[in-house]
Write a protein that holds these residues in place. Structure first.
Motif, PDB file in Angstrom:
ATOM      1  N   VAL A 114      55.352   5.750  24.613  1.00  0.00           N
ATOM      2  CA  VAL A 114      54.415   6.003  25.703  1.00  0.00           C
ATOM      3  C   VAL A 114      54.952   5.393  26.992  1.00  0.00           C
ATOM      4  O   VAL A 114      55.687   4.398  26.962  1.00  0.00           O
ATOM      5  N   ARG A 115      54.593   6.015  28.099  1.00  0.00           N
ATOM      6  CA  ARG A 115      54.979   5.500  29.419  1.00  0.00           C
ATOM      7  C   ARG A 115      53.807   5.742  30.371  1.00  0.00           C
ATOM      8  O   ARG A 115      53.149   6.780  30.301  1.00  0.00           O
ATOM      9  N   GLU A 121      50.275  18.173  24.814  1.00  0.00           N
ATOM     10  CA  GLU A 121      50.804  19.243  23.971  1.00  0.00           C
ATOM     11  C   GLU A 121      51.064  18.726  22.559  1.00  0.00           C
ATOM     12  O   GLU A 121      51.433  17.569  22.372  1.00  0.00           O
ATOM     13  N   HIS A 122      50.884  19.614  21.581  1.00  0.00           N
ATOM     14  CA  HIS A 122      51.193  19.240  20.201  1.00  0.00           C
ATOM     15  C   HIS A 122      52.658  18.826  20.108  1.00  0.00           C
ATOM     16  O   HIS A 122      53.533  19.437  20.723  1.00  0.00           O
ATOM     17  N   GLY A 123      52.925  17.801  19.335  1.00  0.00           N
ATOM     18  CA  GLY A 123      54.291  17.337  19.163  1.00  0.00           C
ATOM     19  C   GLY A 123      54.331  16.058  18.359  1.00  0.00           C
ATOM     20  O   GLY A 123      53.290  15.494  18.003  1.00  0.00           O
ATOM     21  N   VAL A 124      55.522  15.616  18.083  1.00  0.00           N
ATOM     22  CA  VAL A 124      55.721  14.346  17.383  1.00  0.00           C
ATOM     23  C   VAL A 124      56.173  13.326  18.421  1.00  0.00           C
ATOM     24  O   VAL A 124      57.242  13.468  19.023  1.00  0.00           O
ATOM     25  N   ASN A 155      63.781  11.804  21.174  1.00  0.00           N
ATOM     26  CA  ASN A 155      64.977  12.004  21.992  1.00  0.00           C
ATOM     27  C   ASN A 155      64.762  11.642  23.460  1.00  0.00           C
ATOM     28  O   ASN A 155      65.618  11.898  24.301  1.00  0.00           O
ATOM     29  N   GLY A 156      63.601  11.055  23.762  1.00  0.00           N
ATOM     30  CA  GLY A 156      63.351  10.567  25.120  1.00  0.00           C
ATOM     31  C   GLY A 156      62.654  11.541  26.039  1.00  0.00           C
ATOM     32  O   GLY A 156      62.405  11.216  27.207  1.00  0.00           O
ATOM     33  N   THR A 157      62.313  12.715  25.546  1.00  0.00           N
ATOM     34  CA  THR A 157      61.589  13.680  26.376  1.00  0.00           C
ATOM     35  C   THR A 157      60.185  13.160  26.671  1.00  0.00           C
ATOM     36  O   THR A 157      59.475  12.713  25.769  1.00  0.00           O
ATOM     37  N   ALA A 158      59.791  13.209  27.936  1.00  0.00           N
ATOM     38  CA  ALA A 158      58.477  12.740  28.359  1.00  0.00           C
ATOM     39  C   ALA A 158      57.542  13.932  28.531  1.00  0.00           C
ATOM     40  O   ALA A 158      57.860  14.876  29.261  1.00  0.00           O
ATOM     41  N   VAL A 159      56.394  13.892  27.860  1.00  0.00           N
ATOM     42  CA  VAL A 159      55.405  14.968  27.936  1.00  0.00           C
ATOM     43  C   VAL A 159      54.149  14.409  28.603  1.00  0.00           C
ATOM     44  O   VAL A 159      53.561  13.445  28.105  1.00  0.00           O
ATOM     45  N   PRO A 160      53.729  14.971  29.731  1.00  0.00           N
ATOM     46  CA  PRO A 160      52.596  14.403  30.462  1.00  0.00           C
ATOM     47  C   PRO A 160      51.273  14.558  29.723  1.00  0.00           C
ATOM     48  O   PRO A 160      51.030  15.569  29.063  1.00  0.00           O
ATOM     49  N   VAL A 161      50.429  13.548  29.846  1.00  0.00           N
ATOM     50  CA  VAL A 161      49.066  13.597  29.338  1.00  0.00           C
ATOM     51  C   VAL A 161      48.168  14.007  30.503  1.00  0.00           C
ATOM     52  O   VAL A 161      48.168  13.359  31.555  1.00  0.00           O
ATOM     53  N   MET A 162      47.421  15.083  30.311  1.00  0.00           N
ATOM     54  CA  MET A 162      46.501  15.545  31.347  1.00  0.00           C
ATOM     55  C   MET A 162      45.209  14.755  31.197  1.00  0.00           C
ATOM     56  O   MET A 162      44.448  14.946  30.233  1.00  0.00           O
ATOM     57  N   SER A 171      47.958   5.447  35.840  1.00  0.00           N
ATOM     58  CA  SER A 171      48.221   6.843  36.170  1.00  0.00           C
ATOM     59  C   SER A 171      49.532   7.292  35.530  1.00  0.00           C
ATOM     60  O   SER A 171      50.242   6.493  34.905  1.00  0.00           O
ATOM     61  N   GLU A 172      49.829   8.580  35.663  1.00  0.00           N
ATOM     62  CA  GLU A 172      51.094   9.174  35.205  1.00  0.00           C
ATOM     63  C   GLU A 172      51.403   8.803  33.754  1.00  0.00           C
ATOM     64  O   GLU A 172      52.515   8.387  33.424  1.00  0.00           O
ATOM     65  N   VAL A 173      50.427   9.001  32.892  1.00  0.00           N
ATOM     66  CA  VAL A 173      50.604   8.704  31.467  1.00  0.00           C
ATOM     67  C   VAL A 173      51.445   9.797  30.822  1.00  0.00           C
ATOM     68  O   VAL A 173      51.198  10.993  31.021  1.00  0.00           O
ATOM     69  N   GLU A 174      52.436   9.391  30.030  1.00  0.00           N
ATOM     70  CA  GLU A 174      53.302  10.327  29.323  1.00  0.00           C
ATOM     71  C   GLU A 174      53.534   9.829  27.905  1.00  0.00           C
ATOM     72  O   GLU A 174      53.628   8.622  27.675  1.00  0.00           O
ATOM     73  N   LEU A 175      53.633  10.766  26.970  1.00  0.00           N
ATOM     74  CA  LEU A 175      54.068  10.433  25.621  1.00  0.00           C
ATOM     75  C   LEU A 175      55.541  10.809  25.481  1.00  0.00           C
ATOM     76  O   LEU A 175      56.006  11.791  26.077  1.00  0.00           O
TER      77      LEU A 175
END
Length: 302
Positions: free
Chosen positions: A155-156, A148-151, A101-108, A93-97
Motif C-alpha cells: 500500500v502507498r 480494481e480486482h487484483g492481487v 511487481n510494483g504496479t500501483a493501482v489507485p483506490v477511488m 490522500s492518493e491511496v494506492e494498492l
C-alpha cells in the motif's frame, strides 16, 4: 380404389404428423439454446461489469507503542517528560494498492459527505474526552474506497492534501476540508497533520503543512517552496488484515520537552524559524532546512 385412396391419405397424415413433431423439437431446441445463450450473455455482462471491490485501510493511533488515548499521560522526549495530548488529526490522500511487481493501482475514495470527499480523507483519533475536551466525540480511523480486482501485496498513500485541493476556502469547502481547525489562514492551506498537547504544563504543537506558498495575481496560491507531503509506503502489506500504526511519540523522540521561558515544550509549525522541526521532520521522512530527510519512523505496519 377406395382402399388405395385411404392408404395414401393415411400416409399423408403420418408425414404431416412427423413434420409437426420435428418443428416442435426444433422450436424446443431453439428456445433452449436461446435461453442458455441469453443467460450466459447476461451472466457474462454482470461479471464483466463488476471490475472493482470495496477496500478499507485501517489506522491505529499510538504513542511510543501504547494506544493513543485522550487524558492518558505519556513520557515524551529525551527527558521522558510526562505529557498529555489534546489533538491528533491528519489528512490522507492518493491511496494506492501495490502488486508484487510494483504496479500501483489507485483506490477511488468514497464520498461520505463527512470524513471523505472522493479525493481526501480525514483520520481523527481524538474523542473529545479528558485532555481533548475542546474536540468532539466523533472519531474516524478508516479510509474507504473501491479498487480494481487484483492481487495486492502493498500500500502507498500521501500524508497531506493534494495541491489542487489545498488552497481553497475552508469556510465553504465540502467536508472534510471544512474543518477550520485544520486550516492555516496565514499559509492559505491545510494542516496535513495536527498534534497538540502539554508536557509538564508547557504546550507543544506539531502542525505539518506546505510552506513558502506564493500568491498569484488572482489571490490564489500558484506554488509552494515546501510541499511537505510525505509518501508512506509498505511493500509487504495485506489491506484485508493489516493496520497502519501512526506513532506520534516518535515525533518528539529527539526533543527535550522541558518548557522554555515562553512556556512552550516544543513547537514545529513547518516554518524555517521553528528549530524543533529539525528533529520532527526526519521522523516523517522529510528534509527541513539543512537537515536531510531520513527514513520515516512514525508509520509502521501492524
Amino acid at each position: 380404389m377406395h382402399s388405395k385412396f385411404a392408404l395414401i391419405l393415411a400416409l399423408g397424415l403420418t408425414v404431416a404428423a412427423c413434420g409437426d413433431d420435428d418443428e416442435a423439437t426444433n422450436n424446443a431446441t431453439n428456445n433452449t439454446t436461446n435461453n442458455t445463450t441469453n443467460n450466459d450473455t447476461n451472466n457474462h455482462t454482470t461479471n464483466n461489469g463488476d471490475h472493482s471491490h470495496a477496500v478499507t485501510l485501517n489506522f491505529a493511533g499510538l504513542v511510543n507503542g501504547e494506544a493513543f488515548s485522550c487524558g492518558q499521560s505519556y513520557n515524551l522526549g529525551t527527558a521522558q517528560t510526562p505529557s498529555e495530548f489534546s489533538e491528533f488529526k491528519m489528512y490522507v490522500s492518493e491511496v494506492e494498492l501495490l502488486t508484487a511487481n510494483g504496479t500501483a493501482v489507485p483506490v477511488m475514495l468514497d464520498n461520505d459527505a463527512k470524513w471523505q470527499n472522493g479525493s481526501v480523507a480525514l483520520v481523527d483519533f481524538e474523542d473529545g474526552t479528558g485532555s481533548c475536551a475542546n474536540g468532539n466525540a466523533d472519531v474516524n480511523t478508516a479510509v474507504k474506497g473501491m479498487v480494481e480486482h487484483g492481487v495486492y501485496t502493498g500500500v502507498r498513500f500521501v500524508l497531506g492534501v493534494p495541491f489542487d485541493n489545498n488552497h481553497g476556502d475552508a469556510a465553504t469547502a465540502e467536508s472534510p476540508l471544512n474543518v477550520t481547525s485544520m486550516f492555516w489562514s496565514w499559509q492559505s492551506g491545510y494542516k496535513f497533520l495536527r498534534v497538540d498537547g502539554k508536557a509538564d504544563n508547557g504546550g507543544f504543537r506539531v502542525h505539518l503543512g506546505s510552506t513558502g506558498c506564493m500568491m498569484g495575481a488572482n489571490d490564489t496560491v500558484e506554488s509552494c517552496t515546501n510541499g511537505n507531503r510525505p509518501v508512506i509506503e509498505f511493500t509487504d502489506f495485506d489491506v484485508e488484515s493489516d493496520v497502519v500504526n501512526v506513532d506520534i511519540g516518535k515525533l518528539f523522540e529527539a526533543l527535550d520537552m522541558t518548557p522554555d521561558v515562553d512556556g512552550n515544550s516544543a513547537v514545529c509549525m513547518s516554518t524555517p524559524d521553528h528549530a524543533a522541526c529539525n528533529q520532527v521532520f526526519p521522523e516523517l521522512g522529510l528534509p527541513f532546512g539543512t537537515t536531510a530527510a531520513a527514513a520515516q519512523a512514525v508509520f509502521s505496519k501492524k
